[in-house]
Design a protein around this motif. Structure first.
Motif, mmCIF file in Angstrom:
data_model
loop_
_atom_site.group_PDB
_atom_site.id
_atom_site.type_symbol
_atom_site.label_atom_id
_atom_site.label_comp_id
_atom_site.label_asym_id
_atom_site.label_seq_id
_atom_site.Cartn_x
_atom_site.Cartn_y
_atom_site.Cartn_z
ATOM 1 N N ARG A 130 -42.609 -15.340 -18.000
ATOM 2 C CA ARG A 130 -41.530 -16.171 -17.458
ATOM 3 C C ARG A 130 -40.683 -16.735 -18.582
ATOM 4 N NH1 ARG A 130 -43.841 -20.311 -13.273
ATOM 5 N NH2 ARG A 130 -41.646 -20.818 -13.145
ATOM 6 N N ARG A 131 -39.383 -16.692 -18.379
ATOM 7 C CA ARG A 131 -38.447 -17.249 -19.351
ATOM 8 C C ARG A 131 -38.049 -18.653 -18.924
ATOM 9 N NH1 ARG A 131 -34.250 -12.424 -19.407
ATOM 10 N NH2 ARG A 131 -35.250 -12.049 -17.443
ATOM 11 N N PRO A 132 -37.726 -19.496 -19.890
ATOM 12 C CA PRO A 132 -37.273 -20.840 -19.519
ATOM 13 C C PRO A 132 -35.893 -20.773 -18.878
ATOM 14 C CG PRO A 132 -37.293 -20.557 -21.905
ATOM 15 C CD PRO A 132 -37.838 -19.312 -21.308
ATOM 16 N N PRO A 133 -35.519 -21.720 -18.098
ATOM 17 C CA PRO A 133 -36.247 -22.942 -17.740
ATOM 18 C C PRO A 133 -37.308 -22.629 -16.694
ATOM 19 C CG PRO A 133 -34.129 -22.910 -16.632
ATOM 20 C CD PRO A 133 -34.179 -21.689 -17.507
ATOM 21 N N TRP A 134 -38.490 -23.154 -16.894
ATOM 22 C CA TRP A 134 -39.616 -22.876 -16.014
ATOM 23 C C TRP A 134 -39.543 -23.760 -14.789
ATOM 24 C CZ3 TRP A 134 -40.565 -23.270 -21.363
ATOM 25 C CH2 TRP A 134 -40.859 -22.056 -21.966
ATOM 26 N N SER A 135 -39.848 -23.156 -13.669
ATOM 27 C CA SER A 135 -39.885 -23.937 -12.430
ATOM 28 C C SER A 135 -41.320 -24.398 -12.205
ATOM 29 C CB SER A 135 -39.402 -23.092 -11.253
ATOM 30 O OG SER A 135 -40.350 -22.105 -10.932
ATOM 31 N N PRO A 136 -41.511 -25.429 -11.405
ATOM 32 C CA PRO A 136 -42.867 -25.928 -11.163
ATOM 33 C C PRO A 136 -43.660 -25.057 -10.186
ATOM 34 C CG PRO A 136 -41.286 -27.240 -9.943
ATOM 35 C CD PRO A 136 -40.492 -26.281 -10.774
ATOM 36 N N PHE A 137 -43.061 -23.986 -9.683
ATOM 37 C CA PHE A 137 -43.724 -23.149 -8.689
ATOM 38 C C PHE A 137 -44.634 -22.125 -9.349
ATOM 39 C CE2 PHE A 137 -39.539 -24.177 -6.744
ATOM 40 C CZ PHE A 137 -40.025 -25.035 -5.776
ATOM 41 N N PHE A 138 -45.761 -21.841 -8.690
ATOM 42 C CA PHE A 138 -46.649 -20.764 -9.124
ATOM 43 C C PHE A 138 -46.336 -19.558 -8.252
ATOM 44 C CE2 PHE A 138 -50.546 -18.297 -8.560
ATOM 45 C CZ PHE A 138 -50.792 -17.956 -9.880
ATOM 46 N N PHE A 139 -46.033 -18.448 -8.872
ATOM 47 C CA PHE A 139 -45.685 -17.248 -8.123
ATOM 48 C C PHE A 139 -46.934 -16.398 -7.919
ATOM 49 C CE2 PHE A 139 -41.755 -18.506 -10.210
ATOM 50 C CZ PHE A 139 -40.887 -18.500 -9.135
ATOM 51 N N ARG A 140 -47.272 -16.143 -6.663
ATOM 52 C CA ARG A 140 -48.416 -15.277 -6.345
ATOM 53 C C ARG A 140 -47.998 -13.831 -6.213
ATOM 54 N NH1 ARG A 140 -50.284 -19.478 -2.119
ATOM 55 N NH2 ARG A 140 -48.415 -18.653 -1.195
ATOM 56 N N GLN A 141 -46.696 -13.589 -5.995
ATOM 57 C CA GLN A 141 -46.184 -12.229 -5.893
ATOM 58 C C GLN A 141 -44.784 -12.186 -6.464
ATOM 59 O OE1 GLN A 141 -47.247 -13.525 -2.724
ATOM 60 N NE2 GLN A 141 -45.310 -14.156 -1.841
#
Length: 191
Positions: A130-141
């Motif tokens: 993942r590239r910044p800016p990082w979101s607070p979400f965790f991606f499962r797919q």
């Protein structure tokens, strides 16, 4: 009654999964089922009465489906209707972050081109790509099944899947014309 319960179960699953692709697939499936049920291929000696009966039967099926959809929407309640409407209109910013996830997944594919990261490995490795800016979400797919399969299986796995799909399609098309007409609808449903 069993078919009606099945329609209700599938309908509620579609409604609460909020999958736009699921809705498109369901509408396409119902369209194909109605086309197959209409007996699109006319026999040479089909009378006007039989054709009229076929049209009336299709109208009855479409009316029952519309009634089932209306009753599901009513039973779901206003909160579920609002959530479904928001999801189908795309108001949840899902269209904003998806291209970023896809670009980062392409970087993962670039690092593991032949064998991939292994089935189920995408969610574990994606935070490293993942590239910044990082979101607070965790991606499962990856929100794109084809990209995720390419990342997990690699070129060799994708080639094997394509080979299998081509072989299955060739077998079905070869046997389709030899199959009795009454079983074609069943095979289409299974496909």
């Amino acid at each position: 009654m069993v078919a009606l319960l099945g329609i209700l179960l599938i309908g509620f699953a579609l409604m609460f999964s909020m999958s736009r692709g699921g809705w498109v697939a369901a509408i396409a499936g119902v369209g194909v089922a109605l086309a197959l049920a209409s007996g699109a291929r006319e026999e040479s000696g089909t009378s006007k009465l039989r054709r009229r009966y076929r049209i009336e039967r299709l109208l009855l099926i479409a009316s029952v489906l519309a009634l089932v959809v209306a009753s599901m929407v009513w039973m779901a309640g206003s909160g579920a209707r609002d959530a479904v409407a928001a999801r189908l209109s795309g108001d949840q910013n899902s269209l904003y972050y998806r291209p970023t996830v896809w670009r980062d997944t392409l970087r993962m594919i670039d690092d593991f081109p032949l064998f991939g990261v292994g089935l189920g490995g995408w969610p574990e490795l994606f935070p490293h790509y993942r590239r910044p800016p990082w979101s607070p979400f965790f991606f499962r797919q990856a929100e794109n099944d084809y990209l995720q399969l390419a990342a997990e299986l690699g070129l060799i796995g994708v080639a094997l899947m394509v080979w299998l799909a081509v072989r299955l399609a060739m077998g079905v098309s070869r046997d389709w014309h030899e199959m009795p007409e009454r079983y074609r609808t069943l095979l289409a449903g299974l496909l």
